[in-house]
Design an enzyme around this catalytic site. Structure first.
Site, mmCIF file in Angstrom:
data_model
loop_
_atom_site.group_PDB
_atom_site.id
_atom_site.type_symbol
_atom_site.label_atom_id
_atom_site.label_comp_id
_atom_site.label_asym_id
_atom_site.label_seq_id
_atom_site.Cartn_x
_atom_site.Cartn_y
_atom_site.Cartn_z
ATOM 1 N N LYS A 101 43.042 49.261 45.081
ATOM 2 C CA LYS A 101 43.590 48.225 44.201
ATOM 3 C C LYS A 101 45.089 48.440 44.105
ATOM 4 O O LYS A 101 45.548 49.524 43.736
ATOM 5 C CB LYS A 101 42.956 48.354 42.817
ATOM 6 C CG LYS A 101 43.612 47.512 41.747
ATOM 7 C CD LYS A 101 42.813 47.597 40.459
ATOM 8 C CE LYS A 101 43.560 46.988 39.306
ATOM 9 N NZ LYS A 101 42.727 46.899 38.108
HETATM 10 C C1 R5P Z 1 45.632 49.746 35.107
HETATM 11 O O1 R5P Z 1 45.715 50.872 35.530
HETATM 12 C C2 R5P Z 1 44.352 49.145 34.897
HETATM 13 O O2 R5P Z 1 43.446 49.594 35.862
HETATM 14 C C3 R5P Z 1 44.279 47.630 34.859
HETATM 15 O O3 R5P Z 1 42.947 47.328 34.810
HETATM 16 C C4 R5P Z 1 44.888 46.938 36.026
HETATM 17 O O4 R5P Z 1 46.259 47.116 36.068
HETATM 18 C C5 R5P Z 1 44.519 45.457 36.171
HETATM 19 O O5 R5P Z 1 44.858 44.726 35.115
HETATM 20 P P1 R5P Z 1 46.021 43.673 35.120
HETATM 21 O O6 R5P Z 1 45.574 42.529 35.965
HETATM 22 O O7 R5P Z 1 46.144 43.322 33.673
HETATM 23 O O8 R5P Z 1 47.258 44.319 35.696
#
Ligand code: R5P
Length: 263
Positions: A172
């Protein structure tokens, strides 16, 4: 590939389209009661039917999601830091046995390439991959970005490739200019985080561009649950990820659903 691991991966990346819309609601593990997640159950429940997976910690899973929910769970297992201190000093906060007990389809772990905690986060990822291989549990590596790191293709490409080299099954990361270079250098599927809340069209366009340039999907949080019509938003994101809609078509869907009262 081990059957269990392959089965779990297929519950994340949907075989019908080869893509995924993951809903990230794990922000509280270092941010506390993040805007939009003050009452996790109220936020999460209406979104569940539209999420291919739910990414969260065990605490929010146990307290805020009914076990009867059919949405597969990606369990956040790294943690141990807060916004008040150095974020890169994460450790393993939840063991593999717990992930199995909670019927997770993957475990999620952040790495901090270039950060103070780089070495420990990378070695913990490698350890988690060893355990994941033992039990058929996919590992999703999150390329977390320190305050001083640039979110460009060079940095994100470096971090994503290292995650894959250490054995992560999914990475991710963030969308960026030249995103196709990040994808080309990473031999496992990539999903993107949404980052800070943007205007709806910008967030939808980011999802669209990510897919166009090789991501298998999104693992979005704030751009969905901080939207004033979160259900309409996740359905619009699904339209670009799973239904090959353009960003313009997905925005039109968002507006229509919002006007019809979809929250
Ligand atoms: C951050 O480390 C978290 O895993 C969040 O879940 C991730 O950043 C995704 O969330 P967003 O789309 O709000 O950035």
């Amino acid at each position: 590939m081990d059957w269990g691991l392959a089965n779990r991966l297929n519950l994340i990346i949907r075989p019908e389209t080869g893509r995924t819309v993951m809903l990230a609601v794990d922000h509280g593990y270092f941010q506390g009661p993040t805007t939009g997640l003050e009452n996790p159950r109220a936020t999460i429940t209406p979104l569940l039917p539209y999420a291919d997976t739910l990414m969260l910690t065990r605490g929010i899973l146990r307290t805020s999601v009914d076990p009867s929910s059919g949405t597969p769970v990606v369990l956040r297992v790294s943690g141990g830091t807060s916004v008040l201190k150095e974020l890169s000093n994460e450790g393993l906060a939840t063991c593999m046995e717990e992930a199995l007990r909670l019927n997770a389809v993957a475990v999620a772990h952040s790495i901090f390439v270039g950060g103070e905690g780089e070495r420990e986060s990378l070695l913990n990822l490698a350890k988690l991959v060893d355990e994941g291989q033992r039990y058929g549990m996919p590992v999703l590596a999150v390329t977390a970005v320190g305050r001083e790191m640039a979110r460009d293709a060079r940095y994100l490409g470096l971090a994503s490739r290292i995650a894959a080299e250490l054995g992560a099954n999914i990475v991710k990361t963030y969308y960026c200019d030249d995103f196709e270079k990040v994808v080309a250098g990473c031999p496992v599927p990539i999903v993107i985080a949404g980052g800070k809340k943007l205007a709806e069209y910008e967030a939808i366009k980011m999802a669209y561009n990510s897919i166009k340039h090789g991501a298998v999907g999104v693992d979005m949080g704030r751009n969905i649950f901080q939207c004033d019509a979160p259900v309409a938003m996740i359905r619009a994101v699904r339209a670009v990820v799973h239904e090959k809609k353009t960003a313009g078509q997905a925005l039109a869907l968002f507006e229509k659903l919002k006007n019809e009262g979809a929250k």
